[in-house]
Write a protein that holds these residues in place. Structure first.
Motif, mmCIF file in Angstrom:
data_model
loop_
_atom_site.group_PDB
_atom_site.id
_atom_site.type_symbol
_atom_site.label_atom_id
_atom_site.label_comp_id
_atom_site.label_asym_id
_atom_site.label_seq_id
_atom_site.Cartn_x
_atom_site.Cartn_y
_atom_site.Cartn_z
ATOM 1 N N ARG A 140 0.828 -1.199 0.000
ATOM 2 C CA ARG A 140 0.000 0.000 0.000
ATOM 3 C C ARG A 140 0.863 1.249 0.000
ATOM 4 N NH1 ARG A 140 -1.827 3.238 3.924
ATOM 5 N NH2 ARG A 140 -1.029 1.836 5.536
ATOM 6 N N PRO B 218 -6.924 1.181 5.849
ATOM 7 C CA PRO B 218 -8.299 0.676 5.815
ATOM 8 C C PRO B 218 -9.013 0.953 7.130
ATOM 9 C CG PRO B 218 -6.777 -0.943 4.894
ATOM 10 C CD PRO B 218 -5.932 0.133 5.511
ATOM 11 N N GLN C 132 -11.304 1.785 2.384
ATOM 12 C CA GLN C 132 -9.932 2.262 2.231
ATOM 13 C C GLN C 132 -9.956 3.572 1.457
ATOM 14 O OE1 GLN C 132 -6.639 -0.468 1.608
ATOM 15 N NE2 GLN C 132 -5.902 0.786 -0.094
#
Length: 317
Positions: A32, A40, A70
């Protein structure tokens, strides 16, 4: 070359400002990007959104209602035109055996308190009133035709993955949702699913919402995974996002779909019904062209609009 879904409307307004911020993520790095994505947020249950296998995968535990969000680290303002799109996927065959409903959505939130939402995505499973595999536009408000805020479009041959897109036009204060059944985001074959006004105004064919937003308010865009009443873990059923795109001030793209009006009949697949906002003006397809006519008298105005319903998008080098 990328092509993002967009919209085209005959009007007298000039194009918006120069192309603004953009963001693309194909999730191939399996990590990410904290500069572009927030952590998230688990709203309900224990659902997870994890970047792995070249995509963002949604999972949840059996028999537990789940909702996880998210956010994208882009917050366009109420007066900012923008659009976002992604590929969403769910194994429609396996999910039908779970005796529950699962969904993956491209979601936009707003409102003065940030509690209003519209999403578009893929849902699959079995619950009262929601059976089968469908692409749907979801809102947290309802209208007479959709009392639970869910619009279902049942497609018998719905593929495992579809493209979805959300477009915001600040001139009309309208959010439009689209889908593309072949997930090829370069062919421009986007279909309008549902439109929403968010300022309380009434527009034919759109659901009226009133988010109470003002010039200082912003939108929150992101990915949502959810499950209700499932009898098995969603982890056993592939549900994921891929190829996310976001852009501000999207430039208008000249459409590749054309109409020479030679058939003297309005093509309902390409053109909406003419809407007269003032006076008695008309658009009529005849004499192998589109003719405008009106009865004028001193001190009166006439304005009529006809919307082009094919949304070919724009090109980005």
């Amino acid at each position: 070359m990328k092509r993002i879904c967009s919209f085209l409307l005959f009007s007298g307004l000039a194009a918006s400002a120069l192309h603004g911020q953009s963001l693309g993520d194909n999730f191939d790095d399996e990590s990410r990007d904290a500069a572009n994505w927030g952590d998230p947020i688990v709203e309900i249950g224990n659902g997870q959104l994890v970047e792995q296998n070249g995509r963002v995968e949604f999972s949840s535990t059996a028999s537990v209602e789940s909702l996880v969000f998210q956010p994208v680290r882009r917050n366009p303002s109420y007066n900012q035109p923008w659009q976002a799109q992604a590929v969403v996927s769910m194994d429609k065959v396996n999910f039908s055996s779970l005796n529950g409903l699962g969904y993956v959505l491209l979601n936009v939130g707003g409102g003065s308190g940030g509690d209003d939402h519209v999403g578009v995505g893929y849902a699959a499973g079995v619950l009262p009133g929601h059976s089968g595999n469908l692409v749907g536009a979801f809102s947290d408000a309802s209208d007479a035709s959709n009392p639970d805020g869910l619009l279902e479009l049942n497609v018998q041959d719905l593929p495992t993955a579809i493209g979805v897109c959300v477009v915001y036009d600040p001139r009309s204060r309208m959010i439009r949702t689209y889908f593309d059944l072949d997930t090829d985001q370069t062919d421009g074959e986007w279909t309008l699913l549902k439109s929403y006004t968010i300022d309380g105004s009434t527009v034919a064919g759109a659901q009226t919402l009133d988010w109470g937003m003002g010039d200082q308010d912003t939108f929150q865009i992101g990915l949502v995974g959810g499950a209700e009443g499932t009898s098995a873990a969603v982890a056993s059923v592939p549900a994921w996002f891929d190829n996310f795109e976001y852009v501000e001030n999207p430039p208008i793209h000249i459409p590749t779909t054309t109409d020479n009006f030679d058939d003297d009949s309005r093509n309902a697949a390409l053109w909406g019904t003419p809407m007269a906002f003032d006076g008695n003006g008309q658009f009529t397809e005849r004499n192998q062209r589109l003719e405008f006519s009106a009865s004028f008298s001193p001190g009166t105005d006439t304005f009529v609009s006809q919307q082009f319903l094919t949304f070919p998008g724009y090109d980005e080098a």
